[in-house]
Design an enzyme around this catalytic site. Structure first.
Site, PDB file in Angstrom:
ATOM      1  N   GLU A 108      -5.016  23.750 -38.565  1.00 27.50           N
ATOM      2  CA  GLU A 108      -3.725  23.822 -39.118  1.00 27.50           C
ATOM      3  C   GLU A 108      -2.886  25.068 -38.630  1.00 27.50           C
ATOM      4  O   GLU A 108      -1.603  25.006 -38.278  1.00 27.50           O
ATOM      5  CB  GLU A 108      -3.546  23.792 -40.619  1.00 27.50           C
ATOM      6  CG  GLU A 108      -4.388  22.723 -41.339  1.00 27.50           C
ATOM      7  CD  GLU A 108      -3.844  21.210 -41.100  1.00 27.50           C
ATOM      8  OE1 GLU A 108      -3.027  21.128 -40.300  1.00 27.50           O
ATOM      9  OE2 GLU A 108      -4.643  20.594 -41.484  1.00 27.50           O
ATOM     10  N   TYR A 115       3.811  24.808 -32.223  1.00 33.38           N
ATOM     11  CA  TYR A 115       5.265  24.526 -32.393  1.00 33.38           C
ATOM     12  C   TYR A 115       5.942  25.773 -31.601  1.00 33.38           C
ATOM     13  O   TYR A 115       7.120  25.887 -31.056  1.00 33.38           O
ATOM     14  CB  TYR A 115       5.718  24.401 -33.564  1.00 33.38           C
ATOM     15  CG  TYR A 115       5.178  23.212 -34.311  1.00 33.38           C
ATOM     16  CD1 TYR A 115       5.173  21.586 -33.695  1.00 33.38           C
ATOM     17  CD2 TYR A 115       4.394  23.472 -35.382  1.00 33.38           C
ATOM     18  CE1 TYR A 115       4.563  20.848 -34.424  1.00 33.38           C
ATOM     19  CE2 TYR A 115       3.799  22.168 -36.048  1.00 33.38           C
ATOM     20  CZ  TYR A 115       3.762  20.936 -35.336  1.00 33.38           C
ATOM     21  OH  TYR A 115       3.206  19.953 -36.083  1.00 33.38           O
ATOM     22  N   GLU A 172      -0.363  14.930 -44.850  1.00 27.50           N
ATOM     23  CA  GLU A 172      -0.922  14.638 -43.379  1.00 27.50           C
ATOM     24  C   GLU A 172      -0.774  13.300 -42.923  1.00 27.50           C
ATOM     25  O   GLU A 172      -0.817  13.308 -41.456  1.00 27.50           O
ATOM     26  CB  GLU A 172      -2.426  15.167 -43.235  1.00 27.50           C
ATOM     27  CG  GLU A 172      -2.668  16.660 -43.735  1.00 27.50           C
ATOM     28  CD  GLU A 172      -4.089  17.103 -43.401  1.00 27.50           C
ATOM     29  OE1 GLU A 172      -5.168  16.278 -43.986  1.00 27.50           O
ATOM     30  OE2 GLU A 172      -4.224  17.945 -42.821  1.00 27.50           O
ATOM     31  N   GLU A 206      -4.567  15.032 -37.533  1.00 33.57           N
ATOM     32  CA  GLU A 206      -3.992  14.862 -38.889  1.00 33.57           C
ATOM     33  C   GLU A 206      -4.582  13.299 -39.163  1.00 33.57           C
ATOM     34  O   GLU A 206      -4.943  13.236 -40.535  1.00 33.57           O
ATOM     35  CB  GLU A 206      -2.605  14.600 -38.959  1.00 33.57           C
ATOM     36  CG  GLU A 206      -1.883  16.009 -38.602  1.00 33.57           C
ATOM     37  CD  GLU A 206      -2.284  17.273 -39.116  1.00 33.57           C
ATOM     38  OE1 GLU A 206      -3.164  16.985 -40.060  1.00 33.57           O
ATOM     39  OE2 GLU A 206      -1.631  18.428 -38.999  1.00 33.57           O
ATOM     40  N   HIS A 209      -8.130  14.328 -40.345  1.00 35.23           N
ATOM     41  CA  HIS A 209      -8.152  15.057 -41.680  1.00 35.23           C
ATOM     42  C   HIS A 209      -7.711  14.017 -42.948  1.00 35.23           C
ATOM     43  O   HIS A 209      -8.283  14.205 -43.834  1.00 35.23           O
ATOM     44  CB  HIS A 209      -6.886  16.137 -41.671  1.00 35.23           C
ATOM     45  CG  HIS A 209      -7.059  17.191 -40.472  1.00 35.23           C
ATOM     46  ND1 HIS A 209      -6.232  18.175 -40.306  1.00 35.23           N
ATOM     47  CD2 HIS A 209      -8.081  17.266 -39.676  1.00 35.23           C
ATOM     48  CE1 HIS A 209      -6.778  19.157 -39.360  1.00 35.23           C
ATOM     49  NE2 HIS A 209      -7.810  18.312 -39.117  1.00 35.23           N
TER      50      HIS A 209
HETATM   51 MN   MN3 Z   1      -4.106  18.586 -41.118  1.00 38.68          MN
HETATM   52 MN   MN3 Z   2      -1.501  19.990 -39.022  1.00 41.16          MN
END
Ligand code: MN3
Ligand code: MN3
Length: 335
Positions: A108, A115, A172, A206, A209
């Site tokens: 994360e 970004y 997510e 994601e 996850h």
């Molecule tokens: Mn995640």
């Molecule tokens: Mn993430």
């Protein structure tokens, strides 16, 4: 000595155990560890500077939308790394599971930083500073963070742990997608391809996850009584509706004037259904077919696409194995 202090002393003086990977503690955690580690990546290995000529060709409106969707994603990844994952780790006793969660938490932070790699490459310092002020001042974005944090900050027993897992899966597998839509939409048309690759890498993480935490959530839900299960399921759908209401407003605000608003909202519903599937629930929203350009960018696991090779000198490090739904079939968790 207060009860709290007594508990802390007991915690310190108990017999301490170490994580032992020799035997599998359950049927899926080690498989998820392996897949998470295989997927490891760093944003520095994606040549974002290749997007500069393309960035300069975008209209001012397109650039504003692009940087704002990424800014919103930055806030979500920050909260997921700093609050979401730690809240679940704290109440998870099993060391192998804690390790998988911890690895996800690290990713994360890598997502959040990736970004910034894009911003640093494409924007001036002044533009970046303004963008981070926009994050603080954008009420619908802040509201989304508040809804999520209200749960994460109140994780202190089994029921709230379950609700935090459900919140995490929504974040997510659903909330990210108002932001993912635009980079996927542009990359699918050959624009902002390197930044699009970063989004694809994040999306692939994601997806993993959401599946893992979804399995933990399903197992947790099964441990409750019939009445408690129903109570929690109602709370999950209430949370979903609250998040969706905010997300639709956020999407209309961000995408205003692009003509894409309805398509993004449809995409949100499509992903909200995926989140529900991860949690073991039936789909809730009726959806239209998703924009084909975007859907193509989305499928990191269901078809043999090759976004690493088709997009020039993109990400090449590491070992990549396509995920298949079979990789995540755990019959013992089926009801
Ligand atoms: Mn995640
Ligand atoms: Mn993430």
């Amino acid at each position: 000595m207060s009860i709290y202090e007594k508990k802390k002393v007991d915690e310190i003086n108990k017999v301490h155990k170490a994580v032992n990977w020799d035997t599998e503690d359950d049927d899926f955690t080690q498989a998820f560890w392996d897949q998470n580690v295989k997927q490891f990546w760093l944003p520095e290995e994606v040549p974002v500077s290749k997007d500069i000529p393309n960035w300069n060709e975008l209209s001012e409106k397109e650039r504003v939308l692009y940087k704002r969707v990424l800014a919103g994603l930055t806030l979500l990844d920050t909260k997921q790394g700093n609050d979401g994952i730690p809240s679940m780790m704290d109440l998870t006793d099993n060391f192998q599971r804690k390790a998988v969660l911890s690895f996800m938490g690290t990713m994360e932070e890598i997502h959040a930083k990736s970004y910034s790699n894009i911003f640093t490459t494409l924007l001036s310092k002044k533009e970046i500073d303004d963008l981070f002020i926009w994050i603080e001042e954008e009420e619908l974005l802040q509201n989304k963070a508040r809804i999520v944090l209200r749960q994460y900050k109140n994780t202190d027993d089994d029921k709230s742990l379950y609700m935090s897992m459900a919140t995490s899966v929504f974040l997510e597998s659903f909330l990210f997608y108002s932001g993912f839509f635009y980079p996927l939409f542009l990359a699918g048309q050959g624009k902002m391809i390197s930044s699009g690759e970063i989004i694809s890498l994040i999306l692939r993480d994601e997806s993993l996850h959401g599946k893992y935490i979804g399995l933990l959530a399903q197992e947790k839900l099964n441990s409750f009584s019939y009445d408690d299960k129903n109570e929690l399921k109602d709370k999950v759908y209430e949370l979903l509706k609250e998040l969706m209401e905010n997300e639709e407003k956020y999407t209309r605000m961000l995408y205003e004037g692009t003509g894409l608003e309805e398509q993004v909202i449809n995409f949100l519903r499509y992903n909200a259904n995926s989140a529900l599937t991860n949690l073991g629930f039936e789909e809730f929203y009726k959806v239209e077919p998703v924009n084909a350009i975007v859907l193509n960018g989305l499928s990191t696991e269901t078809k043999t696409h090759d976004f690493f090779s088709t997009k020039g000198n993109g990400y090449q490090k590491g070992i990549y194995e396509e995920l298949e739904d079979d990789d995540f079939f755990f019959p013992e968790l089926e009801n």
